[in-house]
Write an enzyme that holds these catalytic residues in place. Structure first.
Site, short mmCIF file in Angstrom:
data_model
loop_
_atom_site.label_atom_id
_atom_site.label_comp_id
_atom_site.label_asym_id
_atom_site.label_seq_id
_atom_site.Cartn_x
_atom_site.Cartn_y
_atom_site.Cartn_z
N SER A 114 3.99 45.11 -74.47
CA SER A 114 4.36 44.86 -73.07
C SER A 114 5.56 45.73 -72.72
O SER A 114 6.38 46.06 -73.59
CB SER A 114 4.72 43.38 -72.86
OG SER A 114 5.28 43.18 -71.57
N TYR A 134 9.37 35.76 -75.44
CA TYR A 134 8.27 36.69 -75.19
C TYR A 134 8.75 38.14 -75.32
O TYR A 134 8.14 38.96 -76.01
CB TYR A 134 7.69 36.45 -73.80
CG TYR A 134 6.52 37.35 -73.44
CD1 TYR A 134 5.25 37.09 -73.91
CD2 TYR A 134 6.72 38.47 -72.62
CE1 TYR A 134 4.18 37.91 -73.58
CE2 TYR A 134 5.67 39.30 -72.28
CZ TYR A 134 4.39 39.02 -72.76
OH TYR A 134 3.34 39.84 -72.42
#
Length: 733
Positions: free
Chosen positions: A600, A613
């Site tokens: 990501s 995350y």
């Protein structure tokens, strides 16, 4: 005349004719007859045999009624053929072609003039029908009956492949069937058949030595009934002479249980795939039906396998012979099996080169891949190889037919294969080579097997769809099996099921198959790998799109130990698990492969509210580089790094969308707004923060994944591509 009632009760054929379903239009009736004949693989193999009808039609130029031959076109399959799969030719033109051929050729000899005539079939086309004619067209054209069936029934080929096939023809069918010697299909065989019919007008058909059956009638249904009756007669004769447990000389080896068999196959298949894929990759199919196991376990298997197959349609797929490996499955010794396979492959390739050199002619095409397409292993069954799943399944089907042919021939007489030169002349026939050259170029991912983890939705599904469109065989894996299955079903519907065969595990699958997978659980991953290997023989590529976002407490910002653990288990350790568990498969194959992980842009952008995350994705970025080192030199490891993808993502359920909209102060109707509208509103907000101002879609990630997986990035490993629409905060410093 055949008795339809008796045929309906026959265990040897499936009687499928139904007057209520049979069309009245003669061409449509031909299609109907063909479909129901092709539906029974005991009657004819996939793509094999042909049917025809001579139909009265008006000439589009003169308006006169003329005879038109409708015959299954080149490359068609009887079971699935439609009207457009049939060629139509003017009988008057074919008769002229016949006269011109007879003037140029030496009767009874195969001459260049015969092959040259094939190009002239186009000049006989009726009403501009574009379907190319089959090489078997003369067999149908010159027999005077209105309807002709040419089938490849196992029972009849068993007679045709017997040592004393001419005498057996008389014994089994009396005067109903005539006999013609082996001859490659074409004008000479068509003329010879016509001569046999003229000599004895009472004949109902002909046994074609080492080939099959052709029969005829002036009524369409009667022709169908006759085909089944002649086949049933042969099957009953063979059944009366069956040797039961002494078939193929009796059992030499035993079959292990299913679990043991599958465990052995999982160890052997990727390794074997690497060995047979030296020149080009193959996709595998395992067939372990009872009849196959009885054959490979028998005393006579080695002798009969060496004789090769008889029917030309069989050995065009199975090659001149299979590779038989004499190994005792009771030992369970995989190392010994691999040693025997290595020795057998070396001998097989040498034998194939000798066969080519002994039989080649000055104008023969170059030698093809000398590796076997069928491997026979006692206790395990047969392993067939092809350029795709459909072809390997059909190859397996054909050798299963060959086993039944050998079974029947050995029961009533003695099995014989075609002489090597005759087999070579079919395998390296100029017309067959021309057909191969006309085939469209293979897609970039043809012959490749891709495991996509997370394929049930979002980015994973988009990746699976993209890679399937590029010719890949997709193993659709997801935590939710039903979601994975839906993706696999949609891909199968789009890219073709092919023809199925019975077999171990998931051998019946098509271009896509589904499996459940939890990347945090190595036992689950072992099940996924087993599924992929049994389905296709190995694995070439892995794409992992599975991930998790666990929101921290919005009031305190706290991340619990359990949240940290789950986030890192899925986003970091899960990707590591998936790659590392597949490493033995990659190593065993020794073939170049690639891995694409999903990280990501959050890995390089510090943000409030996603600490676990973001940290996990930063770790995943470095995992890509570490795995690139570990998996080198044959397997490349890269990653895509999306910005927020809302559409189709399971990480954006309605409640998270509402929370995000509230967090950013975006106007919305929390009570009545449709979830999709709310997602689009959020996606557009994220898009406005990028340089391109476009929402990031799953399809955008799929394009990048495809690039990293493909040969276009063959010199790229350890890299991460940001697919974020131009998120300036994610620019690396």
């Amino acid at each position: 005349m055949p008795d339809p009632a008796a045929l309906k009760n026959s265990p040897h054929v499936a009687y499928l004719w139904n007057d209520a379903e049979a069309p009245s239009d003669p061409v449509d009736a031909l299609v109907y007859r063909s479909n129901i004949l092709g539906a029974d693989q005991r009657i004819t193999n996939t793509g094999g045999g042909n049917t025809s009808s001579k139909v009265k039609q008006k000439d589009p130029l003169t308006g006169e009624e003329v005879d038109v031959l409708w015959v299954k076109g080149s490359g068609g399959d009887l079971r699935t053929s439609k009207r457009e799969n049939f060629a139509s030719l003017s009988m008057a033109s074919l008769e002229q072609l016949k006269a011109s051929y007879e003037a140029r050729s030496d009767t009874g000899l195969k001459t260049p003039a015969e092959d040259e005539q094939v190009a002239n079939y186009r000049h006989c086309t009726f009403d501009l029908n574009p379907r190319a004619s089959s090489i078997d067209t003369p067999l149908h054209a010159f027999l005077p009956a209105r309807h002709v069936d040419h089938m490849h029934p196992n029972a009849v080929i068993a007679v045709a492949a017997s040592k004393n096939n001419q005498e057996l023809t008389q014994t089994i069918w009396g005067g109903r069937l005539g006999w013609v010697p082996w001859m490659r299909p074409g004008f000479e065989l068509g003329l010879l058949m016509h001569e046999e019919q003229k000599k004895n007008p009472r004949l109902e058909g002909l046994l074609m030595a080492a080939h099959g059956l052709i029969n005829w009638h002036d009524d369409a249904r009667a022709c169908y009934d006759l085909s089944l009756d002649l086949i049933d007669t042969a099957a009953r004769y063979i059944a009366d002479h069956d040797k039961h447990e002494q078939t193929f000389g009796g059992a030499k080896y035993r079959t292990p249980g299913l679990d043991e068999r599958e465990a052995l196959l999982v160890q052997v298949l990727p390794w074997l795939r690497g060995r047979v894929s030296q020149q080009q990759r193959f996709i595998g199919t395992v067939d372990d039906r009872e009849s196959v196991l009885q054959f490979v376990n028998s005393h006579d298997a080695a002798r009969l396998a060496e004789l090769g197959t008889s029917c030309p349609d069989h050995f065009l797929r199975t090659k001149i012979k299979p590779l038989y490996v004499d190994w005792d499955p009771a030992s369970g010794d995989v190392d010994v099996l691999k040693q025997r396979l290595d020795e057998g492959l070396e001998r097989y390739r040498a034998d194939y080169r000798s066969y080519y050199e002994a039989c080649k002619k000055p104008d023969s095409p170059a030698m093809r891949d000398p590796n076997p397409t069928v491997v026979l292993i006692p206790g395990l069954g047969l392993i067939a190889w092809g350029k795709n799943k459909s072809e390997s399944r059909v190859t397996a089907e054909f050798y299963c037919c060959a086993v039944e042919v050998m079974r029947g021939a050995e029961a009533i007489d003695a099995y014989v294969g075609l002489p090597q030169q005759e087999a070579f002349d079919i395998e390296y026939w100029a017309l067959e080579e021309a057909k191969l050259q006309r085939m469209p170029a293979e897609k970039p991912l043809a012959r490749r097997v891709v495991v996509v983890v997370g394929a049930g939705s979002g980015i994973g599904r988009a990746v699976a769809e993209k890679l399937a469109a590029q010719g890949g065989h997709i193993v659709s894996a997801d935590m939710k099996l039903e979601a994975a299955q839906e993706t696999a079903d949609d891909l199968t519907a789009a890219y073709g099921q092919g023809i199925g065969v019975a077999g171990t595990g998931v051998s019946g699958c098509g271009p896509a198959t589904a499996a459940a997978a939890n990347i945090t659980d190595t036992v689950s991953l072992a099940g996924l790998i087993k599924h992929a290997v049994l389905a296709y023989g190995g694995i070439d590529h892995l794409v992992v799109t599975a991930g998790v976002f666990v929101p921290q407490d919005p009031a305190t910002g706290q991340v619990t130990p359990q949240q940290w653990q789950l986030t890192f288990d899925v986003n970091v350790r899960g990707s590591y698990n998936a790659v590392w568990e597949m490493k033995p498969v990659f190593d065993a194959q020794g073939l170049e492969g690639s891995v694409v992980l999903t990280t990501s842009v959050n890995a390089v952008v510090a943000k409030k509210g996603s600490v676990a995350y973001d940290c996990s994705k930063a770790a995943a970025d470095h995992l890509v580089r570490e795995l690139a080192v570990e998996m080198s030199p044959t397997v490349r490891v890269n990653a895509i790094a999306p910005a927020t993808v809302v559409a189709g993502s399971t990480m954006f359920p309605r409640q998270r969308v509402l929370a995000s909209l509230a967090k950013y102060g975006i106007e919305h109707d929390a009570e009545n707004g449709k979830t999709e509208d709310l997602r689009n509103r959020l996606a557009q907000f994220y898009a406005e923060r990028t340089l391109t101002h476009n929402p990031i879609r799953p399809e955008d990630q799929a394009e990048a994944a495809w690039f990293l997986l493909s040969d276009a990035s063959s010199r790229t490993t350890g890299q991460i591509i940001h697919v974020d629409g131009g998120l300036a905060d994610a620019f690396l410093r």
